[in-house]
Design a protein around this motif. Structure first.
Motif, PDB file in Angstrom:
ATOM      1  N   GLY A  86       0.803  -1.220   0.000  1.00  0.00           N
ATOM      2  CA  GLY A  86       0.000   0.000   0.000  1.00  0.00           C
ATOM      3  C   GLY A  86       0.835   1.268   0.000  1.00  0.00           C
ATOM      4  N   MET A  87       1.927   1.278   0.795  1.00  0.00           N
ATOM      5  CA  MET A  87       2.785   2.463   0.838  1.00  0.00           C
ATOM      6  C   MET A  87       3.505   2.648  -0.492  1.00  0.00           C
ATOM      7  SD  MET A  87       5.236   3.790   3.906  1.00  0.00           S
ATOM      8  CE  MET A  87       6.465   2.481   3.886  1.00  0.00           C
ATOM      9  N   LEU A  88       3.903   1.554  -1.131  1.00  0.00           N
ATOM     10  CA  LEU A  88       4.546   1.641  -2.440  1.00  0.00           C
ATOM     11  C   LEU A  88       3.590   2.217  -3.478  1.00  0.00           C
ATOM     12  CD1 LEU A  88       6.398  -1.803  -2.442  1.00  0.00           C
ATOM     13  CD2 LEU A  88       7.467   0.453  -2.276  1.00  0.00           C
ATOM     14  N   ASP A  89       2.328   1.827  -3.416  1.00  0.00           N
ATOM     15  CA  ASP A  89       1.331   2.375  -4.334  1.00  0.00           C
ATOM     16  C   ASP A  89       1.202   3.878  -4.150  1.00  0.00           C
ATOM     17  OD1 ASP A  89       0.680  -0.054  -5.537  1.00  0.00           O
ATOM     18  OD2 ASP A  89      -0.883  -0.505  -4.069  1.00  0.00           O
ATOM     19  N   ARG A  90       1.207   4.326  -2.913  1.00  0.00           N
ATOM     20  CA  ARG A  90       1.068   5.756  -2.644  1.00  0.00           C
ATOM     21  C   ARG A  90       2.321   6.526  -3.076  1.00  0.00           C
ATOM     22  NH1 ARG A  90      -1.437   6.783   3.240  1.00  0.00           N
ATOM     23  NH2 ARG A  90      -1.856   8.818   2.281  1.00  0.00           N
ATOM     24  N   ILE A  91       3.489   5.921  -2.900  1.00  0.00           N
ATOM     25  CA  ILE A  91       4.728   6.558  -3.363  1.00  0.00           C
ATOM     26  C   ILE A  91       4.694   6.732  -4.879  1.00  0.00           C
ATOM     27  CG2 ILE A  91       7.191   6.114  -3.713  1.00  0.00           C
ATOM     28  CD1 ILE A  91       7.254   4.977  -0.846  1.00  0.00           C
ATOM     29  N   ARG A  92       4.190   5.727  -5.581  1.00  0.00           N
ATOM     30  CA  ARG A  92       4.105   5.813  -7.038  1.00  0.00           C
ATOM     31  C   ARG A  92       3.151   6.919  -7.479  1.00  0.00           C
ATOM     32  NH1 ARG A  92       3.238   0.294 -10.018  1.00  0.00           N
ATOM     33  NH2 ARG A  92       1.333   0.269  -8.761  1.00  0.00           N
TER      34      ARG A  92
ATOM     35  N   VAL B  51      11.697 -15.753  -4.900  1.00  0.00           N
ATOM     36  CA  VAL B  51      12.466 -14.541  -4.666  1.00  0.00           C
ATOM     37  C   VAL B  51      12.418 -13.642  -5.897  1.00  0.00           C
ATOM     38  CG1 VAL B  51      14.798 -13.653  -4.251  1.00  0.00           C
ATOM     39  CG2 VAL B  51      13.945 -15.575  -2.918  1.00  0.00           C
ATOM     40  N   ASP B  52      12.401 -14.233  -7.094  1.00  0.00           N
ATOM     41  CA  ASP B  52      12.292 -13.438  -8.318  1.00  0.00           C
ATOM     42  C   ASP B  52      11.033 -12.570  -8.288  1.00  0.00           C
ATOM     43  OD1 ASP B  52      14.561 -14.615  -9.245  1.00  0.00           O
ATOM     44  OD2 ASP B  52      13.555 -16.033 -10.573  1.00  0.00           O
ATOM     45  N   THR B  53       9.929 -13.165  -7.836  1.00  0.00           N
ATOM     46  CA  THR B  53       8.668 -12.425  -7.769  1.00  0.00           C
ATOM     47  C   THR B  53       8.703 -11.377  -6.668  1.00  0.00           C
ATOM     48  OG1 THR B  53       7.408 -14.287  -8.663  1.00  0.00           O
ATOM     49  CG2 THR B  53       6.178 -12.644  -7.417  1.00  0.00           C
ATOM     50  N   LEU B  54       9.254 -11.726  -5.517  1.00  0.00           N
ATOM     51  CA  LEU B  54       9.335 -10.773  -4.408  1.00  0.00           C
ATOM     52  C   LEU B  54      10.158  -9.555  -4.793  1.00  0.00           C
ATOM     53  CD1 LEU B  54       9.928 -13.282  -1.460  1.00  0.00           C
ATOM     54  CD2 LEU B  54       7.829 -12.021  -1.947  1.00  0.00           C
ATOM     55  N   MET B  55      11.312  -9.790  -5.396  1.00  0.00           N
ATOM     56  CA  MET B  55      12.177  -8.685  -5.824  1.00  0.00           C
ATOM     57  C   MET B  55      11.506  -7.884  -6.941  1.00  0.00           C
ATOM     58  SD  MET B  55      15.076  -8.832  -4.133  1.00  0.00           S
ATOM     59  CE  MET B  55      16.267  -9.962  -3.401  1.00  0.00           C
ATOM     60  N   GLY B  56      11.007  -8.607  -7.938  1.00  0.00           N
ATOM     61  CA  GLY B  56      10.427  -7.945  -9.092  1.00  0.00           C
ATOM     62  C   GLY B  56       9.237  -7.071  -8.747  1.00  0.00           C
ATOM     63  N   THR B  57       8.433  -7.509  -7.778  1.00  0.00           N
ATOM     64  CA  THR B  57       7.271  -6.716  -7.379  1.00  0.00           C
ATOM     65  C   THR B  57       7.701  -5.353  -6.872  1.00  0.00           C
ATOM     66  OG1 THR B  57       6.001  -8.696  -6.817  1.00  0.00           O
ATOM     67  CG2 THR B  57       5.283  -6.618  -5.832  1.00  0.00           C
ATOM     68  N   VAL B  58       8.651  -5.322  -5.957  1.00  0.00           N
ATOM     69  CA  VAL B  58       9.084  -4.047  -5.379  1.00  0.00           C
ATOM     70  C   VAL B  58       9.830  -3.212  -6.423  1.00  0.00           C
ATOM     71  CG1 VAL B  58      10.470  -2.952  -3.574  1.00  0.00           C
ATOM     72  CG2 VAL B  58       9.156  -5.007  -3.058  1.00  0.00           C
ATOM     73  N   LEU B  59      10.666  -3.860  -7.237  1.00  0.00           N
ATOM     74  CA  LEU B  59      11.431  -3.128  -8.239  1.00  0.00           C
ATOM     75  C   LEU B  59      10.562  -2.635  -9.399  1.00  0.00           C
ATOM     76  CD1 LEU B  59      14.669  -5.307  -8.307  1.00  0.00           C
ATOM     77  CD2 LEU B  59      14.442  -2.963  -7.443  1.00  0.00           C
ATOM     78  N   SER B  60       9.323  -3.088  -9.476  1.00  0.00           N
ATOM     79  CA  SER B  60       8.411  -2.569 -10.499  1.00  0.00           C
ATOM     80  C   SER B  60       7.895  -1.182 -10.125  1.00  0.00           C
ATOM     81  CB  SER B  60       7.224  -3.528 -10.691  1.00  0.00           C
ATOM     82  OG  SER B  60       6.355  -3.506  -9.569  1.00  0.00           O
ATOM     83  N   TYR B  61       8.137  -0.756  -8.903  1.00  0.00           N
ATOM     84  CA  TYR B  61       7.770   0.580  -8.446  1.00  0.00           C
ATOM     85  C   TYR B  61       8.920   1.550  -8.714  1.00  0.00           C
ATOM     86  CZ  TYR B  61       3.685  -1.379  -6.071  1.00  0.00           C
ATOM     87  OH  TYR B  61       2.485  -1.991  -5.806  1.00  0.00           O
ATOM     88  N   PRO B  62       8.661   2.859  -8.701  1.00  0.00           N
ATOM     89  CA  PRO B  62       9.715   3.844  -8.963  1.00  0.00           C
ATOM     90  C   PRO B  62      10.613   4.051  -7.749  1.00  0.00           C
ATOM     91  CG  PRO B  62       7.655   4.976  -8.541  1.00  0.00           C
ATOM     92  CD  PRO B  62       7.331   3.502  -8.574  1.00  0.00           C
ATOM     93  N   VAL B  63      11.390   3.036  -7.420  1.00  0.00           N
ATOM     94  CA  VAL B  63      12.318   3.090  -6.290  1.00  0.00           C
ATOM     95  C   VAL B  63      13.738   2.911  -6.816  1.00  0.00           C
ATOM     96  CG1 VAL B  63      10.577   2.193  -4.704  1.00  0.00           C
ATOM     97  CG2 VAL B  63      12.182   0.600  -5.801  1.00  0.00           C
TER      98      VAL B  63
END
Length: 357
Positions: free
Chosen positions: A187-193, A220-232
């Motif tokens: 949720g916080m990642l969505d708001r940051i985006r 782990v590929d999915t866990l990493m990829g999910t977060v890295l799909s955000y503008p971080v």
């Protein structure tokens, strides 16, 4: 450099950092207040693990001040000297909110490291200390002075709270933000985006594995990829063994066909009845209950950290449940985009605690 490692801009700092960065807390030796009886790596073992990550392309290493976080800080300093200080970015932090205390903390960290930190964070800023940190003479002012003196390069705020990170995004003194998130607590990642102010800052994200609970259920590929799909700028992963480094860094994060929040809940429903909360932190309780934190502990209880979660839930859950029963307005219901029946869920958590006490 490592196979598949990619690099991103750290906001406007001019630094390029590895998408996957090294959290050094698992390198500590002995028992420390923050994580009693955690890991027990000797200096030689710790240096070898950091060097392996470096060989895979990692160039940002995150640590924290002694003694709260054990001896990880001096171990990182030794590694920096061996590998070449210019080859890595050092991120450091301390849980001090007063300016004088923070200024002294940075000097102590620099002594422990034997070099300067590139980034220094005010660590775990919460609502009780927020105003002190941001006010005149607070920790941010002290870090700004240290930056001007050349004792650090960049100023950071680390917090698990969206509103505090947003305040940091608005503050010109702040260069880098450190927050938390994962494919469940997104949720916080969505708001940051959604908020353009964050585009001005470097952003590091921790808790990608949710205290180590999610890799047993998602790749782990999915866990990493999910977060890295955000503008971080990148993710911080606590690493203490060669196997953990290989699992995190010697791979290509999955960036396509990622699971939606509803699909994640569907996976968890095979084990228990999850609360559909993504920790967006939009709900505000007039009694001061941190609703999203209670819901997180409920999830963590069912995901495997039962003793730890129960201990946390037991701190004030009865009072929170009684406030829900007494509350006539229930503004949290209108605030929740997921339309969660918050009072009923909190009473359910209260019963859970009572049944296991």
């Amino acid at each position: 450099m490592g196979v598949g490692m990619k690099y991103r801009k750290l906001g406007k700092t001019g630094l390029m950092i590895s998408e996957i960065s090294f959290g050094t807390i698992p390198l500590l030796q002995g028992s420390v207040p923050v994580l009693p009886k955690y890991f027990n790596l000797s200096e030689k073992e710790a240096l070898a693990v950091m060097d392996y990550a470096f060989s895979l392309g990692c160039n940002l290493y995150d640590t924290a001040i002694v003694p709260e976080y054990g001896d990880a800080e001096p171990k990182l300093g030794k590694f920096a000297r061996l590998i070449g200080r210019e080859n890595i970015v050092i991120s450091d932090k301390a849980r001090f909110y007063d300016g004088n205390e923070m200024y002294q903390a940075v000097e102590i960290s620099s002594e422990n490291l034997g070099t300067f930190p590139d980034i220094y964070f005010v660590h775990q800023v919460d609502g009780d200390h927020e105003d002190e940190v941001f006010s005149k003479g607070g920790a941010l002012d002290a870090l700004g002075e240290l930056k001007a003196e050349g004792k650090i390069r960049f100023v950071g705020i680390a917090s698990h709270y969206y509103d505090i990170l947003l305040r940091g995004a608005r503050d010109k003194r702040v260069d880098v933000l450190q927050g938390s998130g994962n494919l469940l607590e997104r949720g916080m990642l969505d708001r940051i985006r959604e908020e353009k102010l964050f585009e001005e800052k470097g952003i590091l994200i921790n808790k990608v594995y949710a205290a180590g609970l999610l890799p047993a259920r998602f790749s782990v590929d999915t866990l990493m990829g999910t977060v890295l799909s955000y503008p971080v700028s990148g993710v911080l992963i606590g690493l203490g063994t060669m196997e953990q480094v290989k699992m995190a860094m010697d791979r290509e994060p999955e960036m396509e066909n990622l699971l939606s929040f509803e699909e994640v809940l569907g996976v968890l429903e095979q084990e228990y009845n999850p609360i559909p909360c993504d920790r967006c932190q939009r709900c505000k309780c007039p009694w001061g209950t941190e609703i999203h934190t209670l819901f997180r502990q409920y999830q963590y209880f069912h995901l495997g950290k039962d003793y730890w979660a129960l201990k946390k839930l037991g701190l004030g859950i009865e009072k929170s449940a009684r406030h829900c029963q007494e509350c006539a307005l229930m503004p949290c219901l209108d605030m929740c985009p997921k339309k969660i029946r918050i009072p009923q869920e909190i009473c359910k958590i209260w019963k859970l605690v009572n049944n296991h006490s």
